[in-house]
Design an enzyme around this catalytic site. Structure first.
Site, short mmCIF file in Angstrom:
data_model
loop_
_atom_site.label_atom_id
_atom_site.label_comp_id
_atom_site.label_asym_id
_atom_site.label_seq_id
_atom_site.Cartn_x
_atom_site.Cartn_y
_atom_site.Cartn_z
N THR A 74 -27.33 33.09 -38.08
CA THR A 74 -27.90 32.28 -37.01
C THR A 74 -27.11 32.52 -35.73
O THR A 74 -25.88 32.59 -35.76
CB THR A 74 -27.92 30.78 -37.38
OG1 THR A 74 -28.51 30.03 -36.31
CG2 THR A 74 -26.53 30.25 -37.66
N HIS A 132 -18.02 25.73 -51.21
CA HIS A 132 -16.68 25.85 -51.77
C HIS A 132 -16.68 25.78 -53.30
O HIS A 132 -15.65 26.05 -53.93
CB HIS A 132 -15.80 24.73 -51.20
CG HIS A 132 -14.34 25.09 -51.11
ND1 HIS A 132 -13.81 26.22 -51.67
CD2 HIS A 132 -13.29 24.46 -50.52
CE1 HIS A 132 -12.52 26.28 -51.44
NE2 HIS A 132 -12.17 25.21 -50.74
#
Length: 415
Positions: free
Chosen positions: A333, A386
């Protein structure tokens, strides 16, 4: 008689919103002709008539939510395309009969006549006008006689548009002004696509252990190379050499080095993707969409630039197919096109990584302990899940991209 039903859209899409009726009751349609535009969670879809005939009835209005398989219109068999001369005489001859009909039937005919004379407007303009309570017939058109979204916005900002606002507010709950302490407000219904974007972004933040890490790139080498090669590149490939192809190729190289960034979680399993379909976020009037550039590892710079341009154009014209949006393995993006200096992009689930590009800004950089230079610098950000990507991998991923873009010739060695 033939029923027009909402077709099967995609495995994950069960309903849509009527964005615009392209035909009205009494209109003749050919077999295979488009009669309605549906707005779905991802793209706009035009529905065709499976039979030639005359539209007898519309069973849903613009703005209504309809489900797959639901009947939304009735087409009568037979009939012929109306001629410009004979039809007018027939309508005049039948006028006395219409006057003899009950008042309710007469009002329905008036409604149909008014719909036939509707102003031509883009779906985005028609939607905005509906949300603002603006009569399209009062809005100035472009030279081709079509109302665009910017025409609606210009009309709303004119002083003479003020009288139309009370009519829109009358349809809203009386308690709304009190909730805003009597101050003027405008309430707009979120589009289906905006509602879907909001829902999915919240789901990602709730279901993923999202973290963002940053780095910065000295864009001097890429900008210098682009300056030297852009004219020849355009002559050879008929497409402009931008920054996105450099970043896409660098991302592919980094994904090969850190495969868990090109993965997703499925239950208690990690799915490592051995393909490189990169989504490129595109901003449109109706919200952000992420069309996918397939097999980026097999495409050269020109092919990547050309496909990004084609997908962006289709996105802004609401012409993307569902297949253009499905199956990406990683997303890029670029908030830099709007001037963003730094951001923390949100994951495009079920992907576990997204790269954020930002604006290029001249900043003083230490060349050595005695020398400073102003260099064109860009901050980049990697948001990642994560749960399967550790900080070491995330930092290494960004460092790989940084090193490749600061030495762009190395991208050639990466294929």
């Amino acid at each position: 008689m033939a029923e027009i039903k909402v077709p099967e859209l995609a495995e994950s899409i069960t309903e849509g919103t009527i964005a615009q009726w392209l035909k009205q009751p009494g209109d003749y349609v050919e077999k295979g002709e488009y009669i309605v535009e549906l707005e779905t969670d991802k793209v706009n879809v035009e529905v065709i008539s499976e039979e030639a005939g005359t539209i007898q009835e519309l069973k849903a209005e613009e703005g209504d939510t309809v489900e797959v398989g639901q009947v939304i219109a009735i087409v009568g068999e037979g009939g012929q395309q109306p001629a410009s001369s004979g039809n007018g005489a027939e309508e005049k001859a039948e006028a006395p009969k219409e006057e003899a009909q009950p008042e309710e039937a007469s009002s329905k005919q008036d409604d149909q006549d008014s719909k036939k004379e509707r102003v031509i407007a883009s779906p985005a303009a028609r939607k905005l006008a509906r949300e603002k309570g603006i009569d399209l017939s009062q809005v100035s058109t472009d030279p081709l006689g079509r109302v665009r979204k910017q025409d609606i916005e210009a009309y709303e900002n004119k002083p003479q548009a003020a009288p139309s606002k009370p009519a829109a507010s009358e349809s809203k709950p009386a308690a709304a002004p009190k909730q805003d302490n009597g101050k003027p407000v405008v309430r707009e219904k979120m589009s289906r696509r905006r509602q879907t974007i909001a829902k999915r972004l919240v789901e990602v933040q709730q279901n993923a252990a999202m973290l963002t890490t940053f780095n910065e790139i000295d864009m001097s080498a890429v900008m210098e190379l682009r300056k030297r090669k852009k004219d020849k590149f355009f002559e050879s490939h008929d497409v402009r050499l931008g920054f996105m192809s450099f970043f896409t190729k660098a991302v592919v190289a980094a994904l090969k080095k850190y495969p868990y960034v090109n993965a997703e979680i499925d239950g208690n399993e990690v799915v490592l993707k051995k393909y490189y379909d990169v989504g490129v976020a595109v901003s449109t009037d109706d919200g952000l969409v992420v069309p996918v550039v397939r097999d980026c590892d097999r495409k050269n710079f020109a092919e990547i630039e050309g496909e990004i341009m084609e997908l962006a154009t289709k996105a802004r014209k609401n012409k993307l197919a569902l297949s253009d949006l499905q199956g990406g393995s990683f997303t890029i993006t670029n908030g830099g096109v709007f001037g963003s200096l730094l951001s923390t992009p949100i994951l495009n689930g079920p992907q576990v990584g997204i790269l954020g590009m930002h604006t290029i800004q001249l900043r003083p950089v230490a060349i050595d302990k005695d020398t400073m230079e102003n260099r064109p610098m860009m901050y980049i950000a990697l948001s990642y899940d994560h749960r399967i990507i550790d900080g070491k991998e995330a930092v290494g991923f960004l460092s790989t991209i940084k090193n490749l873009l600061e030495n762009p010739e190395d991208l050639l060695l990466e294929g």
